[in-house]
Design a protein around this motif. Structure first.
Motif, PDB file in Angstrom:
ATOM      1  N   GLN A   1       2.474  -8.540  11.721  1.00 20.16           N
ATOM      2  CA  GLN A   1       2.420  -9.721  10.860  1.00 20.16           C
ATOM      3  C   GLN A   1       2.437  -9.378   9.383  1.00 20.16           C
ATOM      4  OE1 GLN A   1       2.710 -12.472  12.681  1.00 20.16           O
ATOM      5  NE2 GLN A   1       2.588 -11.073  14.448  1.00 20.16           N
ATOM      6  N   ASP A   2       2.403  -8.074   9.061  1.00 21.01           N
ATOM      7  CA  ASP A   2       2.369  -7.621   7.669  1.00 21.01           C
ATOM      8  C   ASP A   2       3.801  -7.414   7.190  1.00 21.01           C
ATOM      9  OD1 ASP A   2       2.163  -6.142   5.270  1.00 21.01           O
ATOM     10  OD2 ASP A   2       0.218  -5.326   5.875  1.00 21.01           O
ATOM     11  N   ALA A   3       4.325  -8.382   6.465  1.00 20.85           N
ATOM     12  CA  ALA A   3       5.734  -8.348   6.053  1.00 20.85           C
ATOM     13  C   ALA A   3       6.024  -7.166   5.129  1.00 20.85           C
ATOM     14  CB  ALA A   3       6.099  -9.664   5.363  1.00 20.85           C
ATOM     15  N   ARG A   4       5.094  -6.837   4.249  1.00 22.88           N
ATOM     16  CA  ARG A   4       5.338  -5.735   3.319  1.00 22.88           C
ATOM     17  C   ARG A   4       5.354  -4.388   4.046  1.00 22.88           C
ATOM     18  NH1 ARG A   4       1.799  -7.234  -2.145  1.00 22.88           N
ATOM     19  NH2 ARG A   4       2.940  -9.163  -2.650  1.00 22.88           N
ATOM     20  N   GLU A   5       4.423  -4.216   4.974  1.00 21.21           N
ATOM     21  CA  GLU A   5       4.407  -2.970   5.739  1.00 21.21           C
ATOM     22  C   GLU A   5       5.665  -2.855   6.602  1.00 21.21           C
ATOM     23  OE1 GLU A   5       3.146   0.693   7.372  1.00 21.21           O
ATOM     24  OE2 GLU A   5       2.779  -0.370   5.496  1.00 21.21           O
ATOM     25  N   THR A   6       6.079  -3.962   7.191  1.00 25.08           N
ATOM     26  CA  THR A   6       7.302  -3.956   7.991  1.00 25.08           C
ATOM     27  C   THR A   6       8.498  -3.568   7.144  1.00 25.08           C
ATOM     28  OG1 THR A   6       6.421  -5.646   9.483  1.00 25.08           O
ATOM     29  CG2 THR A   6       8.813  -5.369   9.430  1.00 25.08           C
ATOM     30  N   ALA A   7       8.546  -4.061   5.922  1.00 22.00           N
ATOM     31  CA  ALA A   7       9.649  -3.724   5.018  1.00 22.00           C
ATOM     32  C   ALA A   7       9.625  -2.243   4.650  1.00 22.00           C
ATOM     33  CB  ALA A   7       9.571  -4.581   3.754  1.00 22.00           C
ATOM     34  N   ARG A   8       8.431  -1.685   4.437  1.00 23.58           N
ATOM     35  CA  ARG A   8       8.341  -0.261   4.118  1.00 23.58           C
ATOM     36  C   ARG A   8       8.848   0.593   5.276  1.00 23.58           C
ATOM     37  NH1 ARG A   8       3.543  -1.994   1.160  1.00 23.58           N
ATOM     38  NH2 ARG A   8       2.308  -1.958   3.088  1.00 23.58           N
ATOM     39  N   GLN A   9       8.485   0.217   6.492  1.00 22.85           N
ATOM     40  CA  GLN A   9       8.964   0.953   7.657  1.00 22.85           C
ATOM     41  C   GLN A   9      10.484   0.860   7.772  1.00 22.85           C
ATOM     42  OE1 GLN A   9       6.841  -0.727  10.956  1.00 22.85           O
ATOM     43  NE2 GLN A   9       4.836  -0.237  10.095  1.00 22.85           N
ATOM     44  N   ARG A  10      10.992  -0.310   7.516  1.00 22.12           N
ATOM     45  CA  ARG A  10      12.443  -0.517   7.579  1.00 22.12           C
ATOM     46  C   ARG A  10      13.165   0.368   6.566  1.00 22.12           C
ATOM     47  NH1 ARG A  10      15.512  -5.393   8.845  1.00 22.12           N
ATOM     48  NH2 ARG A  10      13.509  -6.425   9.113  1.00 22.12           N
ATOM     49  N   GLU A  11      12.662   0.420   5.356  1.00 21.32           N
ATOM     50  CA  GLU A  11      13.301   1.192   4.298  1.00 21.32           C
ATOM     51  C   GLU A  11      13.262   2.695   4.575  1.00 21.32           C
ATOM     52  OE1 GLU A  11      15.030   0.384   1.463  1.00 21.32           O
ATOM     53  OE2 GLU A  11      15.049  -1.599   2.424  1.00 21.32           O
ATOM     54  N   ALA A  12      12.271   3.138   5.323  1.00 22.95           N
ATOM     55  CA  ALA A  12      12.102   4.578   5.565  1.00 22.95           C
ATOM     56  C   ALA A  12      13.051   5.122   6.628  1.00 22.95           C
ATOM     57  CB  ALA A  12      10.662   4.871   5.982  1.00 22.95           C
TER      58      ALA A  12
END
Length: 433
Positions: A376-387
């Motif tokens: 549910q953490d959109a920012r953490e999900t985005a960080r994982q995606r970018e990595a």
């Protein structure tokens, strides 16, 4: 950032093919059979755990090819073995799932192995004067024979794996004082059992009486068992290296594996480059949080190096016997080999399509709000995606099936028939899982 120059790719693949010569018994660290026999008993003896209710073998069981069949394990306080393990009841109920998938033990004693754990936090090194760079730093005792022996010491002092919670037992309490304080307590538990004491005297030249036994000898015995017990080099692929053809589908898969991208990371005789990559596996579970980290995430290799470039990277696993060790990924996100291959082919698409029911997590109602909170953490999900550092690659369902056939060809013919196996009883008299 994901592109690879064609010439470099060709050279890399050629190098991988050139060094794949097969494995023989000479490729393993030598072990003493008497020490391995002690290690077999200790591996399944719950005397090593704080509350005497879990052993190494609980999560690395012979019936499950050295694993537990779960995405995230149920450690100290749980009941049963493998996918049927439950979370315990009452005061014994678990407080947290194990943050990562129980790794397989196959070929850990191969001389080429350089590091252990999903984040590589145990390596050979002289940095602390004891032969290893480990979470125990200078407090890891000297005299451990190898990486496997050193690794065996850490689950014993992990709160949710084997140690238990503070105030429940003397081991858990000591561990919270300093990382090495509990090991002498564990060693005393073992050496004061007459059968163990005598076996150590007979198996170790430096032990003249049971009182001489320390955690070092216990670690070395466990290491000797793991190294000798979990060797595997008799697969159809090994026979292919000596001229025996593979079945047609496995041969097509082999060709695709080595001429495509797979062998870049799953390289050499062990099918691992022993490096770290960000695959972007779907996140769930309690995470392996660092000190002061307030969210249930797992940043992988970065937790060891503190380098942002290592965020969400995890060690490339060996693929030998991989068909026996589902579920897959550092958190067991995928239940089958085709699922895991599809993720490699299209990490972002697979992340988007992933559903929580793909995780094999025994029901623990009191942890339900934590299990998937990180999603549910959109920012953490985005960080994982970018990595994510793997570019998509097109694979047909036929090609995926061929790759799966090749991965099955990496299963040793005697993988499920081990030299020592699971003992019926152990010297402590505690029940054997």
């Amino acid at each position: 950032m994901y592109a690879l120059h064609g010439a470099v790719l060709s050279l890399h693949l050629s190098a991988n093919l050139a060094i794949a010569q097969g494995i023989s018994p000479d490729d393993y660290i030598p072990t003493d059979p008497d020490q391995a026999r002690i290690g077999q008993l200790l591996f399944y003896d719950k005397i090593l755990s704080g509350n005497k209710n879990i052993s190494c073998g609980t999560c690395h069981h012979h019936d499950h090819a050295g694993g537990d069949g779960l995405s995230l394990g149920i450690g100290e306080g749980g009941v049963g073995v493998g996918p049927e393990r439950t979370a315990g009841t009452g005061a014994d109920a678990i407080r947290k799932r194990i943050p990562r998938n129980a790794p397989s033990l196959w070929n850990l004693g191969h001389r080429d192995i350089e590091l252990l754990f999903h984040d590589g936090r145990l390596t050979r090194s002289d940095i602390y004067g004891n032969g290893f760079d480990s979470p125990a730093e200078e407090w890891l005792p000297k005299g451990l024979d190898n990486l496997v022996a050193a690794q065996a010491l850490f689950p014993m002092i992990a709160q949710f794996e084997m140690a238990g919670n503070p105030r429940e037992n003397e081991i858990a309490g000591a561990t919270h004082d300093r990382i090495d304080v509990a090991w002498p307590i564990i060693a005393k538990r073992v050496r004061t059992i007459p059968a163990y004491g005598q076996m150590f005297v007979q198996a170790f030249d430096n032990i003249e009486e049971p009182a001489d036994v320390t955690i070092v000898e216990i670690g070395n015995a466990l290491g000797a068992f793991i190294i000798s017990e979990w060797q595997s080099y008799d697969s159809p692929y090994d026979k292919w290296l000596t001229g025996t053809p593979l079945p047609d589908d496995a041969e097509r898969g082999r060709d695709l594996f080595f001429t495509g991208r797979c062998a870049l990371c799953h390289a050499g005789d062990l099918f691992t480059d022993q490096s770290f990559h960000a695959l972007g596996l779907p996140a769930f579970g309690p995470g392996r949080t660092r000190q002061w980290d307030q969210i249930s995430r797992d940043v992988g290799r970065m937790a060891e190096t503190n380098l942002l470039e290592d965020a969400y990277k995890f060690r490339t696993p060996s693929l030998r016997n991989v068909a026996l060790t589902a579920p897959y990924g550092h958190n067991g996100a995928y239940p089958t080999l085709p699922d895991m291959i599809r993720h490699h082919a299209d990490p972002q698409g697979a992340r988007d399509a992933w559903t929580p029911d793909q995780a094999n997590l025994p029901d623990v109602p009191w942890l339900a709000t934590v299990d998937f909170a990180i999603r549910q953490d959109a920012r953490e999900t985005a960080r994982q995606r970018e990595a994510i550092n793997m570019r998509p690659i097109a694979l047909s369902e036929t090609e995926i099936a061929d790759l799966v056939a090749f991965l099955h060809a990496l299963t040793g013919e005697t993988a499920l028939t081990r030299p020592l196996g699971r003992p019926e009883t152990v010297p402590s008299g505690l029940p054997v899982d």
